[in-house]
Scaffold this active site. Structure first.
Site, PDB file in Angstrom:
ATOM      1  N   ARG A  19      74.802 -36.950 -32.290  1.00 32.03           N
ATOM      2  CA  ARG A  19      75.769 -38.566 -31.780  1.00 32.03           C
ATOM      3  C   ARG A  19      75.057 -39.263 -31.796  1.00 32.03           C
ATOM      4  O   ARG A  19      74.836 -40.701 -31.446  1.00 32.03           O
ATOM      5  CB  ARG A  19      76.639 -37.829 -29.979  1.00 32.03           C
ATOM      6  CG  ARG A  19      77.340 -39.746 -29.740  1.00 32.03           C
ATOM      7  CD  ARG A  19      78.032 -39.068 -28.428  1.00 32.03           C
ATOM      8  NE  ARG A  19      77.294 -39.269 -26.935  1.00 32.03           N
ATOM      9  CZ  ARG A  19      77.610 -38.169 -26.192  1.00 32.03           C
ATOM     10  NH1 ARG A  19      78.957 -37.984 -26.129  1.00 32.03           N
ATOM     11  NH2 ARG A  19      76.874 -37.514 -24.829  1.00 32.03           N
TER      12      ARG A  19
ATOM     13  N   LYS B 173      76.702 -44.264 -28.239  1.00 31.02           N
ATOM     14  CA  LYS B 173      76.319 -44.839 -26.280  1.00 31.02           C
ATOM     15  C   LYS B 173      75.159 -45.331 -26.459  1.00 31.02           C
ATOM     16  O   LYS B 173      73.108 -45.329 -26.158  1.00 31.02           O
ATOM     17  CB  LYS B 173      75.584 -43.062 -26.470  1.00 31.02           C
ATOM     18  CG  LYS B 173      75.556 -43.281 -24.617  1.00 31.02           C
ATOM     19  CD  LYS B 173      76.071 -41.448 -24.530  1.00 31.02           C
ATOM     20  CE  LYS B 173      75.503 -41.190 -23.048  1.00 31.02           C
ATOM     21  NZ  LYS B 173      76.200 -41.474 -21.809  1.00 31.02           N
TER      22      LYS B 173
ATOM     23  N   GLU C 238      88.346 -45.041 -20.071  1.00 34.57           N
ATOM     24  CA  GLU C 238      87.569 -43.615 -19.264  1.00 34.57           C
ATOM     25  C   GLU C 238      86.982 -44.483 -17.489  1.00 34.57           C
ATOM     26  O   GLU C 238      87.175 -45.426 -17.650  1.00 34.57           O
ATOM     27  CB  GLU C 238      86.256 -43.818 -20.203  1.00 34.57           C
ATOM     28  CG  GLU C 238      85.251 -44.637 -20.437  1.00 34.57           C
ATOM     29  CD  GLU C 238      83.998 -43.666 -21.683  1.00 34.57           C
ATOM     30  OE1 GLU C 238      84.193 -43.426 -21.548  1.00 34.57           O
ATOM     31  OE2 GLU C 238      84.279 -45.372 -22.438  1.00 34.57           O
TER      32      GLU C 238
END
Ligand code: PMP
Length: 291
Positions: free
Chosen positions: A52, A151, A184
């Site tokens: 990721r 991220k 979220e």
């Protein structure tokens, strides 16, 4: 012993771990990071976290100065240097040192930082009592503005949500996306249970959490139905159970939202079953730190 922090191939004590004020990670939040955990001497889903992170780096045209294998070894070495078996690990790629302009072409070399610390249960006794969630007015960055699976070192969107949750006396924010669906939490994914079925927002609109992925696997193993769905206030307030997931939070029940009681106000049976299965999974699988 003070923490030994990895910066660009060398280890420094916490006091001496410093980077340039011209690093674009600081100046612009230009970089990517991960949050990883180790339990009982093994790093949970290390390859997934590394994948990721490298995908995020690629998406922002940041070239890490190490291969995935070298980076993996650097993470494991950081854990060994700090004599850690149970840890929270924070690897960071920054764009590196440039000038005051934002052009990343002025930054010839990306920076690499790895911090690893000893870490226990993030929410303490709230795993038994349940978290208090609050819906916040700030919306999740749209995927069209900032792809949600990067991220990014720029977490201001999440920080604004956290500030609002703090002001409203909540343990965690529940953030909606710009379409008006639940997205979220500020640092975790969210799941809603109704009549034994679990639903969670579509992955395009939130970070594709590695804990979220583990919950999909565990639900399948346990024979619990789980599907992605568009979810709103109604689904939250009428849920039997709500829980959030993240590397730091693990699986944490949410028993109050916006002053309302969720279900019977206690962590419910489906959440508890998943919490037990997740504890078992994280403590028995992963990449060994010490060979
Ligand atoms: N959403 C956000 C915004 C996060 O910061 C995190 C924590 N990394 C998560 C979800 C959960 O992701 P993971 O399970 O991979 O830790």
């Amino acid at each position: 012993m003070t923490e030994q922090i990895y910066i660009d191939g060398k280890f420094y004590s916490k006091e001496n771990a410093r980077i340039s004020v011209y690093d674009h990670g600081l100046l612009y939040g230009d970089g990517v990071f991960e949050g990883i955990r180790a339990y009982n001497g093994r790093v949970f889903r290390l390859d997934e976290h590394i994948d990721r992170m490298y995908d995020g780096a690629r998406a922002i045209c940041l070239v890490p100065p190490l291969s995935k294998e070298e980076f993996k070894e650097a993470i494991l070495e950081t854990l060994r240097r700090n004599d850690l078996k149970d840890a929270y690990i924070r690897p960071i790629f920054t764009r590196g040192v440039g000038d005051l302009g934002l052009d990343p072409r002025k930054c010839p070399k990306a920076g690499v930082i790895i911090i690893a610390v000893s870490w226990g249960a993030m929410y303490g006794d709230l795993y038994e009592k349940g978290l208090t969630g609050v819906t916040v007015s700030v919306r999740r960055n749209a995927p069209e503005a900032l792809p949600t699976n990067i991220k990014s070192l720029n977490y201001l969107n999440n920080i604004l949500a956290k500030i609002e949750a703090n002001e409203k006396g909540g343990d965690e924010a529940i953030i909606f996306d710009i379409r008006g669906n639940i997205s979220e939490g500020s640092g975790d994914n969210i799941f809603i249970i109704k009549n034994g079925r679990i639903r969670t927002p579509f992955v395009q609109y939130n970070l594709n959490g590695i804990t979220r992925g583990a919950v999909f696997e565990l639900a399948e193993k346990l024979g619990i139905s789980l599907a992605e769905a568009n979810l709103g206030y109604f689904d939250l307030y009428t849920a039997d159970e709500v829980f959030v997931t993240g590397t730091a939070a693990e699986i944490a029940p949410m028993t109050r939202i916006d002053g309302r009681v969720i279900g019977d106000g206690k962590p419910g049976p489906v959440t508890k079953k998943l919490m037990t299965a997740y504890t078992e999974l994280t403590r028995t699988t992963g990449t060994p730190i010490y060979k």
